[in-house]
Scaffold this motif. Sequence first.
Motif, short mmCIF file in Angstrom:
data_model
loop_
_atom_site.label_atom_id
_atom_site.label_comp_id
_atom_site.label_asym_id
_atom_site.label_seq_id
_atom_site.Cartn_x
_atom_site.Cartn_y
_atom_site.Cartn_z
N ARG A 16 64.53 45.54 11.69
CA ARG A 16 63.54 46.46 12.26
C ARG A 16 63.59 46.59 13.77
O ARG A 16 62.97 47.48 14.33
CB ARG A 16 62.15 46.06 11.79
CG ARG A 16 62.02 46.28 10.27
CD ARG A 16 60.72 45.83 9.72
NE ARG A 16 59.60 46.56 10.29
CZ ARG A 16 58.34 46.23 10.06
NH1 ARG A 16 58.04 45.21 9.29
NH2 ARG A 16 57.37 46.93 10.60
N THR A 17 64.33 45.72 14.47
CA THR A 17 64.47 45.85 15.92
C THR A 17 65.89 46.26 16.30
O THR A 17 66.36 45.96 17.39
CB THR A 17 64.08 44.54 16.63
OG1 THR A 17 64.90 43.47 16.12
CG2 THR A 17 62.61 44.22 16.46
N THR A 31 61.14 53.30 16.81
CA THR A 31 61.01 52.87 15.43
C THR A 31 61.15 54.04 14.47
O THR A 31 60.99 53.87 13.28
CB THR A 31 59.66 52.18 15.21
OG1 THR A 31 58.62 53.08 15.56
CG2 THR A 31 59.55 50.91 16.00
N THR A 32 61.45 55.22 14.98
CA THR A 32 61.59 56.38 14.11
C THR A 32 62.98 57.00 14.15
O THR A 32 63.36 57.71 13.25
CB THR A 32 60.58 57.48 14.47
OG1 THR A 32 60.78 57.88 15.84
CG2 THR A 32 59.16 56.98 14.29
N ASP A 79 53.63 48.65 14.12
CA ASP A 79 54.73 48.20 13.26
C ASP A 79 54.44 46.90 12.51
O ASP A 79 55.06 46.63 11.49
CB ASP A 79 56.00 48.01 14.09
CG ASP A 79 56.48 49.32 14.65
OD1 ASP A 79 55.93 49.73 15.70
OD2 ASP A 79 57.36 49.95 14.05
N LEU A 81 54.98 43.75 13.64
CA LEU A 81 55.96 42.70 13.91
C LEU A 81 55.28 41.61 14.72
O LEU A 81 54.70 41.89 15.78
CB LEU A 81 57.16 43.24 14.67
CG LEU A 81 57.93 44.39 14.03
CD1 LEU A 81 59.10 44.79 14.89
CD2 LEU A 81 58.38 44.02 12.64
N TYR A 91 61.25 38.10 15.28
CA TYR A 91 59.94 38.48 14.75
C TYR A 91 59.79 38.02 13.31
O TYR A 91 60.74 37.68 12.63
CB TYR A 91 59.74 39.99 14.82
CG TYR A 91 60.63 40.77 13.87
CD1 TYR A 91 60.23 41.02 12.56
CD2 TYR A 91 61.86 41.23 14.27
CE1 TYR A 91 61.03 41.72 11.68
CE2 TYR A 91 62.68 41.93 13.40
CZ TYR A 91 62.26 42.18 12.11
OH TYR A 91 63.07 42.86 11.25
N THR A 93 57.05 39.16 9.78
CA THR A 93 56.11 40.18 9.34
C THR A 93 55.01 39.57 8.50
O THR A 93 55.11 38.46 8.05
CB THR A 93 56.81 41.28 8.52
OG1 THR A 93 57.51 40.65 7.44
CG2 THR A 93 57.78 42.04 9.37
#
Length: 93
Positions: A16-17, A31-32, A79, A81, A91, A93
């Motif tokens: 995710r990063t 993030t998109t 997000d 995180l 990170y 979640t």
Amino acid sequence: MAVPAVVPIAHEPDHRTDTIGHYADGQFLATTTHALPDARGEIAARPFRLTIDGVLFGLVAEHHEAGDHEDDRAELLPDGLGFGAPWDGLYDT
């Protein structure tokens, strides 16, 4: 351990990063969309918060106490995180 003044956020390909890095005028986190496919490099950000249309955006410092356990974290919102000790940029979640 207290939330540091600047929280590292590690670049992790295929996670995710994976869309963070640097550009000519500073740091970048998306993030998109993945705008810079060859960009690499970790970033660090100071905790902040901004509410737009009722949605909280930010890197929010949090302190939790539960009995004899204390936990300081920074949460990247919206997000979800979470960053914490040892403050290595990774990170959960």
